[in-house]
Design an enzyme around this catalytic site. Sequence first.
Site: not given
Length: 390
Positions: A330, A190, A166, A88, A181
């Site tokens: 994308h 997500e 985490e 991409d 990203e």
Amino acid sequence: MEYSTSTSSDKVGQKSTKIRFEYEDDDQCQDNELPEETATESSNLEEDVAMCEQDPDDSSMTGGDKTSADYYFDSYSHFGIHEEMLKDVVRTKTYQNVIYKNSFLFKDKVVLDVGAGTGILSLFCAKVGAKHVYAVECSSMADMAQEIVKANGYSNVITILKGKIEEIELPVAQVDVIISEWMGYFLLYENMLNTVLYARDKWLVKDGLVLPDKAALYLTAIEDADYKEDKIEFWNNVYGFDMSCIRKQSIMEPLVDTVDQNQIVTNSQLLKTMDISKMTAGDASFTAPFKLVAERDDYIHALVAYFDVSFTKCHKLMGFSTGPKARTTHWKQTVLYLEDVLTVCEGESVVGSMTVSQNKKNPRDVDISIKYSLNGRRCRVSRTQCFRMR
């Protein structure tokens, strides 16, 4: 890729300016423009609860407990996903330009790469003189990233850490820059944004940088009779049999696809802006009004959402758009098909509001509720529809 100075706001009643994107260092350079957005006041709508009678958390709607939450990290172990993202050009070249053309932001700085994947962003940062880069990746791609870093001679600068943000501990107390990203389909699918915010709050030095630092979500409307007939109405009559129960499910699932800009019927509406350097995790759940004004006489079959991201701390403001009038990424666009076919005349408005929230059962999924109303010369309708990205 750079664009001229412009500011946008999610405040109702403000009019955002037109932004021109310019691609650099690319054989297929072209200018892309974002349509003019007009914010509007919220409207009161008569709710049609029929579309929301089914609980979005109900397992009959999701096909059981197997959702993106279960397969998220495993999916990023597959090479094909990383190939698609690296190829991409809009995505990867923008990040490269941000780093290479603004080396002063990274030189001698400690950088945290959240969701590093193959480590491409970490390599960019190391190449311009970052003091050290900590690249965190939870999937097994972390093992490949380790090999890639070694093969390119950056093992002394880049440390790959395998695990969830985490759950890991960095070898340092603070970092100067966080780069990631994190954007998913519909910007928020997500839920990786919350991971970036967690890292920011735990490790970022005061006045440190988060890149990218701004994101904006937009909405427009399209004519899409053929595709809606093929993907949604198909279930009404399958070789002579009624399978409309599947239609009810299919229309609730947003479609990620590339929209032809000639299908666009209305203006684009700015729904929400996010300042990643200041926002809290709860800010990703919101209700925003919209007013989509028809630019021609036509039919509306679906609403379309897309997003822009920007890097405002660069020497020149930089960023990219995933809109239908920009070069394809994308992420494509997110298409939400309406139960009604709206007949609009030029100048008429579809008004309403969109509510976005994390799914309570699977936080990586996104619940979307849209109220819309049209009071036109040829069509009058008021309805509420629920969608779920999973």
